[in-house]
Design an enzyme around this catalytic site. Structure first.
Site, PDB file in Angstrom:
ATOM      1  N   HIS A   1       0.870  -1.176   0.000  1.00  0.00           N
ATOM      2  CA  HIS A   1       0.000   0.000   0.000  1.00  0.00           C
ATOM      3  C   HIS A   1       0.913   1.234   0.000  1.00  0.00           C
ATOM      4  CE1 HIS A   1      -2.817   2.914   1.781  1.00  0.00           C
ATOM      5  NE2 HIS A   1      -3.791   2.102   1.444  1.00  0.00           N
TER       6      HIS A   1
ATOM      7  N   ASP B   1       3.058  -4.860   7.933  1.00  0.00           N
ATOM      8  CA  ASP B   1       1.824  -4.087   7.824  1.00  0.00           C
ATOM      9  C   ASP B   1       0.666  -5.089   7.898  1.00  0.00           C
ATOM     10  OD1 ASP B   1      -0.441  -2.822   6.968  1.00  0.00           O
ATOM     11  OD2 ASP B   1       0.432  -1.966   5.144  1.00  0.00           O
TER      12      ASP B   1
ATOM     13  N   GLN C   1      -4.462  -5.491   6.743  1.00  0.00           N
ATOM     14  CA  GLN C   1      -5.465  -6.381   6.122  1.00  0.00           C
ATOM     15  C   GLN C   1      -5.460  -7.778   6.716  1.00  0.00           C
ATOM     16  OE1 GLN C   1      -7.810  -5.445   4.160  1.00  0.00           O
ATOM     17  NE2 GLN C   1      -7.072  -3.405   3.642  1.00  0.00           N
TER      18      GLN C   1
ATOM     19  N   LYS D   1     -10.247  -1.011  10.543  1.00  0.00           N
ATOM     20  CA  LYS D   1     -10.375  -2.200   9.684  1.00  0.00           C
ATOM     21  C   LYS D   1     -10.673  -3.441  10.503  1.00  0.00           C
ATOM     22  CE  LYS D   1      -7.291  -0.314   6.207  1.00  0.00           C
ATOM     23  NZ  LYS D   1      -7.966  -0.023   4.936  1.00  0.00           N
TER      24      LYS D   1
ATOM     25  N   CYS E   1      -4.837   2.445  -3.678  1.00  0.00           N
ATOM     26  CA  CYS E   1      -3.570   2.944  -3.092  1.00  0.00           C
ATOM     27  C   CYS E   1      -2.437   1.954  -3.292  1.00  0.00           C
ATOM     28  CB  CYS E   1      -3.728   3.260  -1.607  1.00  0.00           C
ATOM     29  SG  CYS E   1      -4.826   4.618  -1.281  1.00  0.00           S
TER      30      CYS E   1
HETATM   31  N1  PMP Z   1      -1.736  -0.839   4.474  1.00  0.00           N
HETATM   32  C1  PMP Z   1      -2.691  -1.602   3.930  1.00  0.00           C
HETATM   33  C2  PMP Z   1      -2.358  -2.981   3.449  1.00  0.00           C
HETATM   34  C3  PMP Z   1      -3.991  -1.092   3.822  1.00  0.00           C
HETATM   35  O1  PMP Z   1      -4.942  -1.846   3.266  1.00  0.00           O
HETATM   36  C4  PMP Z   1      -4.271   0.214   4.277  1.00  0.00           C
HETATM   37  C5  PMP Z   1      -5.654   0.799   4.155  1.00  0.00           C
HETATM   38  N2  PMP Z   1      -6.257   0.617   2.921  1.00  0.00           N
HETATM   39  C6  PMP Z   1      -3.238   0.944   4.850  1.00  0.00           C
HETATM   40  C7  PMP Z   1      -1.987   0.397   4.924  1.00  0.00           C
HETATM   41  C8  PMP Z   1      -3.466   2.328   5.379  1.00  0.00           C
HETATM   42  O2  PMP Z   1      -4.316   2.286   6.474  1.00  0.00           O
HETATM   43  P1  PMP Z   1      -4.885   3.636   7.115  1.00  0.00           P
HETATM   44  O3  PMP Z   1      -5.443   4.416   5.987  1.00  0.00           O
HETATM   45  O4  PMP Z   1      -5.922   3.168   8.083  1.00  0.00           O
HETATM   46  O5  PMP Z   1      -3.739   4.332   7.774  1.00  0.00           O
END
Ligand code: PMP
Length: 407
Positions: free
Chosen positions: A123, A200, A203, A226, A364
């Site tokens: 991401h 990270d 997910q 999430k 993203c």
């Molecule tokens: N890493 C991953 C794998 C994600 O899916 C996301 C959110 N789509 C993020 C980071 C960023 O998370 P946040 O916007 O809650 O900071």
């Protein structure tokens, strides 16, 4: 225990909403999950009865909020099986947590000529903070690629690591491909070469049991929203010795021990990294969310969601011209797809008219789209409150859209 879907759905008031006159089919769970009453009620209870700034008060309300915040920290600690509760730092989310590590660990340990490794399926939140760091420090960002099924080329990892590699930042589950990465193996390879690993878990925390001690992971980051918790709260787990050795990132508030104009000394963990008034109410909400997930059972959640993804995949694959991006052997919770001749925005907007919420675009993860030479996908992502009947509605919805485009 199995999932009692009727009971579960009653816990999520939003699932009863009608969208454009149709029953909501919410398949955008990778972007954010809906909140159960247990979380909403906890937030309301604290705002109605106990709200007061934490850590600084001697009065009843302040103590009540402080206890709630620290209890939430203990819930997170137990959930990820951290050795100490002070290894759990509350942040505003995954992005904030990665930025904290990139800035603080990065400041101390990464210098000119050093290297950071990320994967091709990260991401942006786990790419850009490292890019900024590398620019600032004249360090090098290296990329571990994935193959066309969406599996990381683990066999290339050892060759990417050099004596200058300081950290690998990698996701556990890809938000656009659904791939479950072998983080245990990655951590072993990295540690054998004296390289730190940030996982990270944005997910994965809501789908998979994570034991940070068993994994021996150095840093783990995730977002509350999430995992059925509030927005604006997240977690950075870090090993005590690493967090202790790292400088504070943000200054002010509870992160100090003593301030003079000559010199300021810093508070101990976890407060050293929690500058300003913390988001304690949402931390308490996150604690309630984790307790809710535990009351259902991660094992049960995972098994049921796996069933949903497999059911949806089999149905979608019968649709002419539909291609799924991300077909790794180990995958979960996410299906990214395109249908020949139908733009992902058109698909998303037309499904919305049927009450079906999916996400469209790059999610993203632009490098993932660049890999496949596409501009974006339609992404359906599943939660344990979804049903096979909803997947049928989704499938029929796609067929309707295809018919409109004369497929
Ligand atoms: N890493 C991953 C794998 C994600 O899916 C996301 C959110 N789509 C993020 C980071 C960023 O998370 P946040 O916007 O809650 O900071």
């Amino acid at each position: 225990m199995t999932i009692d879907i009727n009971k579960i759905r009653k816990d999520f008031p939003i699932l009863e909403e009608k969208i454009h006159g149709k029953a909501l089919v919410y398949l955008d769970n990778a972007a954010t999950t809906q909140k159960p009453r247990q979380v909403i009620d906890k937030l309301t209870e604290y705002y109605y009865k106990y709200n007061s700034n934490i850590h600084r008060g001697v009065h009843y309300l302040s103590n009540k909020s402080t206890d709630g915040n620290e209890n939430a920290r203990a819930i997170v600690q137990n959930f990820i099986h951290a050795k100490h509760s002070h290894e759990v730092i509350f942040t505003s989310g995954t992005t904030d947590s990665v930025n904290l590590v990139a800035n603080s660990f990065g400041d101390r340990y990464i210098g000119q000529g050093d290297e950071v490794i990320v994967s091709e399926m990260e991401h942006h939140s786990n790419i850009v903070p490292w890019q900024l760091l590398c620019e600032r420090k004249k360090a090098k960002l290296k990329v571990l690629p994935f193959d066309d099924s969406g599996e990381l080329m683990i066999e290339k990892l050892d060759g990417l690591i050099t004596d200058s590699t300081k950290i690998i930042a990698i996701n556990h589950i890809s938000n656009s491909l659904g791939t479950i990465n072998p983080i245990g193996e990655i951590i072993k390879i990295a540690h054998a070469r004296n390289v730190r690993v940030l996982v990270d878990a944005a997910q994965s925390i809501q789908h998979k049991k994570i034991d940070v001690q068993e994994l021996d992971v150095d840093f783990l980051v995730f977002s509350g929203h999430k995992i059925y918790g509030p927005t604006g709260i997240g977690v950075l787990y870090g090993k005590e010795e690493l967090l202790n050795a790292m400088p504070p990132w943000k200054g002010g508030g509870e992160m100090i021990q003593e301030v003079t104009f000559e010199k300021t000394t810093y508070n101990e963990l976890p407060f050293k990294f929690e500058a300003g008034t913390p988001n304690y109410i949402d931390a308490i909400g996150l604690g309630a969310a984790i307790e809710y997930v535990q009351s259902i059972g991660l094992h049960e959640i995972d098994a049921y969601e796996q069933e949903l993804v497999e059911y949806a995949t089999q149905k979608l694959l019968t649709i002419k011209g539909l291609k799924i991006y991300g077909t790794a052997k180990e995958k979960t919770s996410v299906i990214s797809f395109l249908v020949d001749g139908i733009h992902f925005y058109d698909m998303g907007m037309l499904l919305d008219q049927l009450g079906i919420a999916v996400r469209t675009g790059t999610h993203c993860t632009e490098p993932v789209m660049q890999h496949f030479k596409i501009d974006g996908t339609v992404r359906a992502s599943f939660s344990f409150y979804n049903t096979k009947e909803e997947i049928d509605v989704f499938y029929n919805g796609i067929l309707k859209v295809c018919a409109m485009f004369a497929h």
